[in-house]
Design a protein around this motif. Structure first.
Motif, PDB file in Angstrom:
ATOM      1  N   ILE A  34     -28.134 -34.725 -29.202  1.00 33.95           N
ATOM      2  CA  ILE A  34     -28.254 -33.808 -30.341  1.00 33.95           C
ATOM      3  C   ILE A  34     -27.075 -33.997 -31.297  1.00 33.95           C
ATOM      4  O   ILE A  34     -27.247 -34.065 -32.522  1.00 33.95           O
ATOM      5  N   LEU A  35     -25.869 -34.092 -30.730  1.00 32.25           N
ATOM      6  CA  LEU A  35     -24.686 -34.313 -31.569  1.00 32.25           C
ATOM      7  C   LEU A  35     -24.764 -35.657 -32.283  1.00 32.25           C
ATOM      8  O   LEU A  35     -24.478 -35.762 -33.480  1.00 32.25           O
ATOM      9  N   ALA A  38     -27.184 -35.433 -35.092  1.00 32.09           N
ATOM     10  CA  ALA A  38     -26.626 -34.759 -36.263  1.00 32.09           C
ATOM     11  C   ALA A  38     -25.722 -35.686 -37.063  1.00 32.09           C
ATOM     12  O   ALA A  38     -25.756 -35.698 -38.300  1.00 32.09           O
ATOM     13  N   ALA A  41     -27.905 -38.282 -38.770  1.00 33.21           N
ATOM     14  CA  ALA A  41     -28.635 -37.628 -39.859  1.00 33.21           C
ATOM     15  C   ALA A  41     -27.768 -37.472 -41.093  1.00 33.21           C
ATOM     16  O   ALA A  41     -28.239 -37.650 -42.228  1.00 33.21           O
ATOM     17  N   TYR A  42     -26.488 -37.148 -40.868  1.00 32.94           N
ATOM     18  CA  TYR A  42     -25.571 -37.031 -42.010  1.00 32.94           C
ATOM     19  C   TYR A  42     -25.464 -38.355 -42.753  1.00 32.94           C
ATOM     20  O   TYR A  42     -25.403 -38.398 -43.989  1.00 32.94           O
ATOM     21  N   SER A 166     -33.844 -35.146 -33.240  1.00 32.95           N
ATOM     22  CA  SER A 166     -32.643 -34.544 -33.819  1.00 32.95           C
ATOM     23  C   SER A 166     -32.324 -35.164 -35.174  1.00 32.95           C
ATOM     24  O   SER A 166     -32.000 -34.445 -36.136  1.00 32.95           O
ATOM     25  N   PHE A 170     -32.515 -32.703 -38.381  1.00 33.32           N
ATOM     26  CA  PHE A 170     -31.241 -32.479 -39.061  1.00 33.32           C
ATOM     27  C   PHE A 170     -31.263 -33.072 -40.471  1.00 33.32           C
ATOM     28  O   PHE A 170     -30.658 -32.512 -41.390  1.00 33.32           O
ATOM     29  N   THR A 171     -31.947 -34.204 -40.632  1.00 32.44           N
ATOM     30  CA  THR A 171     -32.064 -34.785 -41.976  1.00 32.44           C
ATOM     31  C   THR A 171     -32.908 -33.901 -42.883  1.00 32.44           C
ATOM     32  O   THR A 171     -32.586 -33.703 -44.058  1.00 32.44           O
ATOM     33  N   GLY A 174     -31.103 -29.884 -42.566  1.00 31.09           N
ATOM     34  CA  GLY A 174     -29.662 -29.707 -42.457  1.00 31.09           C
ATOM     35  C   GLY A 174     -29.126 -28.619 -43.365  1.00 31.09           C
ATOM     36  O   GLY A 174     -28.272 -27.814 -42.965  1.00 31.09           O
TER      37      GLY A 174
END
Length: 354
Positions: A34-35, A38, A41-42, A166, A170-171, A174
């Motif tokens: 998950i981390l 994220a 995704a950033y 994830s 997240f994308t 977010g």
């Protein structure tokens, strides 16, 4: 903006904390994915936004961005493992060693040492037992890891599925996640958190542009140079050079000096060795120019944070720790830096008030 200091919200906050802790306990087995999702995704959000400006469909844009970013990484790992297997097969075949019939580890280490320059043989032979023991422990770890990987292949598939999901969510959402977080932040602390998020964003950009992107450029340059210098496995050596570039203390010099020593003492090609050293200096000088150019507009993070992150991350998060380790420590550095600036500003305001 809710006033969480009001007593009527006390029960709500307690229930939220309880379920947040239960949620954390539930997702703990896949928390690293998950981390990592994220973080990825950033990085791919700008790519997805650019694709969406052409396609206009959010889901398709995000999936295309994932393919553009993730598929090359998967192919890269497959290539590294393939080349390693080919090199090992060539080594065993050239010395009449067979994996299927069993390998005498002492014999294999002795053959490797005998291929080294005489000067190095004299230095290594007193430590031959220690070297054999170290190789044995390393191979044991690798084989055990491979067995665990195969045994828990279903778990690996689940983690990959969680990673892809994830990255996608997240994308896509977010910004909504940040909105939920800011709802619970008191108004007097909002500026601190906004400044902290800006610092975190700068740290992430600094890590990517200043370190990962620099490593990619140095790796490509190294591979091209090794190819023209006549080395086999030039692409593989370029990838190893890029990976070494990520580690602040080591850098690419451990690769090109090893190649130069091989050219001098094993191949007996002095010209190739000298050109390798010269090309290595070009790589090192390029790093001094490329890294500041790419990261100059973002946070300047101490190299110790990167080093500790790269070394300790895999122990905590597994292989993805090479990415999560420096990123998490970088974010912690950004938060502490933001708090330091906040305290300094408060102290300055009190002085002015007096």
């Amino acid at each position: 903006m809710f006033n969480l200091n009001e007593s009527k919200y006390g029960l709500h906050i307690m229930i939220i904390i309880i379920f947040l802790l239960l949620s954390l306990f539930t997702v703990m087995p896949v928390l690293n994915m998950i981390l990592l999702g994220a973080m990825i995704a950033y990085g791919i959000t700008p790519v997805a936004n650019r694709i969406q400006s052409k396609i206009k469909i959010t889901s398709i844009s995000i999936f295309l961005a994932i393919i553009v970013v993730i598929i090359p990484l998967i192919l890269l790992f497959i290539y590294v493992f393939w080349e390693t297997a080919v090199f090992a097969d060539m080594f065993f075949a050239s010395h009449n060693l067979s994996v299927s019939s069993g390998i005498d580890l002492n014999l294999a280490v002795n053959i490797f040492v005998q291929a080294l320059p005489v000067e190095l043989q004299g230095f290594i032979k007193p430590y031959l037992g220690l070297l054999t023991s170290g190789v044995h422990e390393a191979l044991t770890y690798i084989f055990n890891y491979a067995i665990r990987f195969i045994r828990h292949f279903s778990d690996v598939l689940v983690q990959l599925f969680v990673l892809i999901c994830s990255i996608y969510y997240f994308t896509r959402d977010g910004d909504k996640v940040m909105e939920y977080i800011f709802v619970f932040i008191p108004k007097e602390h909002r500026s601190f958190f906004e400044r902290t998020l800006d610092d975190v964003a700068n740290v992430l950009k600094s890590i990517f542009y200043g370190h990962f992107l620099t490593a990619m450029v140095i790796g490509v340059m190294g591979g091209v140079g090794y190819y023209f210098l006549g080395y086999k496995f030039a692409l593989f050596l370029g990838i190893i050079t890029g990976i070494a570039q990520l580690i602040p203390i080591f850098g690419p010099w451990i690769v090109y000096w090893a190649l130069a020593l091989y050219a001098f003492f094993v191949a007996g090609d002095i010209a190739q060795g000298l050109l390798t050293i010269l090309w290595g200096f070009v790589l090192s000088l390029s790093d001094m120019y490329i890294r500041p150019m790419l990261a100059s507009n973002y946070a300047d993070m101490p190299s110790l944070i990167l080093l500790v992150g790269f070394m300790a991350g895999p122990y905590v998060f597994g292989i993805v720790g090479f990415i999560l380790g420096p990123l998490i420590l970088g974010i912690a550095y950004a938060v502490i830096k933001s708090l330091k600036e906040e305290l300094e500003n408060d102290k300055l305001e009190r002085k002015i008030g007096k």
